[in-house]
Design an enzyme around this catalytic site. Sequence first.
Site, PDB file in Angstrom:
ATOM      1  N   GLY A 174       0.839  -1.184   0.000  1.00 54.43           N
ATOM      2  CA  GLY A 174       0.000   0.000   0.000  1.00 54.43           C
ATOM      3  C   GLY A 174       0.877   1.237   0.000  1.00 54.43           C
ATOM      4  O   GLY A 174       2.099   1.150   0.145  1.00 54.43           O
ATOM      5  N   TYR A 175       0.229   2.375  -0.145  1.00 55.74           N
ATOM      6  CA  TYR A 175       0.946   3.642  -0.289  1.00 55.74           C
ATOM      7  C   TYR A 175       0.563   4.593   0.825  1.00 55.74           C
ATOM      8  O   TYR A 175      -0.609   4.747   1.160  1.00 55.74           O
ATOM      9  CB  TYR A 175       0.647   4.241  -1.668  1.00 55.74           C
ATOM     10  CG  TYR A 175       1.236   3.354  -2.738  1.00 55.74           C
ATOM     11  CD1 TYR A 175       2.531   3.555  -3.176  1.00 55.74           C
ATOM     12  CD2 TYR A 175       0.525   2.269  -3.237  1.00 55.74           C
ATOM     13  CE1 TYR A 175       3.098   2.713  -4.114  1.00 55.74           C
ATOM     14  CE2 TYR A 175       1.092   1.423  -4.174  1.00 55.74           C
ATOM     15  CZ  TYR A 175       2.379   1.644  -4.601  1.00 55.74           C
ATOM     16  OH  TYR A 175       2.943   0.798  -5.506  1.00 55.74           O
ATOM     17  N   LEU A 176       1.587   5.236   1.396  1.00 57.02           N
ATOM     18  CA  LEU A 176       1.395   6.118   2.539  1.00 57.02           C
ATOM     19  C   LEU A 176       1.126   7.559   2.141  1.00 57.02           C
ATOM     20  O   LEU A 176       0.667   8.347   2.963  1.00 57.02           O
ATOM     21  CB  LEU A 176       2.621   6.054   3.458  1.00 57.02           C
ATOM     22  CG  LEU A 176       2.840   4.691   4.113  1.00 57.02           C
ATOM     23  CD1 LEU A 176       4.207   4.631   4.782  1.00 57.02           C
ATOM     24  CD2 LEU A 176       1.743   4.407   5.118  1.00 57.02           C
TER      25      LEU A 176
END
Length: 171
Positions: free
Chosen positions: A29-31
Amino acid sequence: MGVEIERKFLLAGDGWRAAVERTQAMAQGYLNDLDVLAGGGQKASIRVRIEGEAAFLNIKSAQAGPSRLEFDYPVPVEDARQLLDLCVGGLVRKQRHYVRHGGHLWEIDEFEGENAGLVVAEIELDAVDEAFACPDWLGAEVTELRRYYNLALADRPYSQWSEAERAGADA
């Protein structure tokens, strides 16, 4: 400084399956905001990925194309699990299959969940213009098409693509 030189392709068949050396489940996932590839103000994506019993924090420059800056740092798996809960957009889940052909290691990502049905082959190279043998199961190159990047798939999964996009057209 880390530089990733990578090309992405669709697949023209399943001939690669017989040559799989190993398979690794991945979740990532991407922060940061997912508009990085759309020309937003951010210049890099910040990703957390769990690969089996290992986890990494990854920072990758935002431009599309075969060459990008990339930095990968190991993190404890439990920390990565907690970081995945902080991610924006959807999680990208896939099975990564490793296949050797013509002296190169191919990574074939078979996506799951909202991206099920998408299968992409990647090859990492030492130079942008490095020659490599194309296996007969390799299809159209999609390196320059941003929608095939994992960051884009977290924001707009394959299940939301039009038929033209699924056919590989630059829609």
